[in-house]
Design an enzyme around this catalytic site. Sequence first.
Site, PDB file in Angstrom:
ATOM      1  N   HIS A 224       0.743  -1.151   0.067  1.00 22.83           N
ATOM      2  CA  HIS A 224      -0.035  -0.036   0.028  1.00 22.83           C
ATOM      3  C   HIS A 224       0.843   1.252   0.051  1.00 22.83           C
ATOM      4  CE1 HIS A 224      -0.231  -0.848   4.637  1.00 22.83           C
ATOM      5  NE2 HIS A 224       0.789  -0.124   4.453  1.00 22.83           N
ATOM      6  N   ASN A 225       0.279   2.427  -0.613  1.00 24.54           N
ATOM      7  CA  ASN A 225       0.952   3.565  -0.533  1.00 24.54           C
ATOM      8  C   ASN A 225       2.160   3.724  -1.569  1.00 24.54           C
ATOM      9  OD1 ASN A 225      -0.502   3.578   2.390  1.00 24.54           O
ATOM     10  ND2 ASN A 225      -0.912   5.371   1.152  1.00 24.54           N
TER      11      ASN A 225
END
Length: 298
Positions: A224-225
């Site tokens: 994620h991210n």
Amino acid sequence: MRILEILSFLQSEGIPFSFSGRETDEVEGFSSLARYRPGTFTWVKKPENIPAGLDSSGVRLAVVSEAVEGSFQNVIRTPESKRAFFHTVEHFYGEREARPAVGQFTYIGPKVKLGEGVRIGHNCTLDGDITIGAGTVIWNNVVIINRVDIGEKCEIASGTTIGHDGFGYTEDASHKKTMVKHFGGVVIGREVTILESCNISRGVIDDTIIGSGVKIDAGTRVGHNCVIEENASFVGGSILYGSCRFGKNAHFASATIRNQLTVGENSLVGVGSVVLKDVPPGAVVAGNPARPFMGKKE
């Protein structure tokens, strides 16, 4: 097909080259250099790739790098020999298989928006606020959920999953763990290739971003991210923990990177490396832990 047709195609693609030989000669398909078939055209990357005993004068047409010499009947010499050869093969001989726009047993949710010419294979699930750009191809058993935006002319191979929450949790004083709900999405640019069985998590608050032209090999995990800038590439089995950033043209070769690190643009991370510190732009690193590598960057 006359060689003149190949030369015209390369010119239209903006690939620099020089040609010596007879433009009107005919070629009958293509073949590898190791198993050269008479009358075809082939690719020669390095002089040492020419098999012992091969009479180069019997090769009808060779697409070669600038370092290759030989008495070929006809030769296209270019600094982009790999691109020139494979683009030519695809243009003139690529499969034009007719496939349905949507395969059997595929579910497409009510919020999904499909661009012109999108093709989706069998047993897929697209469920959420999802936009798929024109000309993108999604193969079989692909799952895309939550909020995902995929650009034009991408290819998503079978078994890939995009948009699930990533791995993140909070814990209390007794170490009881509670998973963190994700609210971000995944944004994928134009002409991105994601091969089989990849896993791309959505962002926690901000989006996970994959820039245009990125190429991701099979079995890669994108946490994620993560932010991946244009034309970066990842060899199969790479593991990207959360919130990593990769600069333009970075090359990551079946390696692992700790969360919240940066790999600079035009850098190279060698096979099997474990990255525990930021990698500067233009650097070559390898090993566990990854350290600067003094060898030549290929």
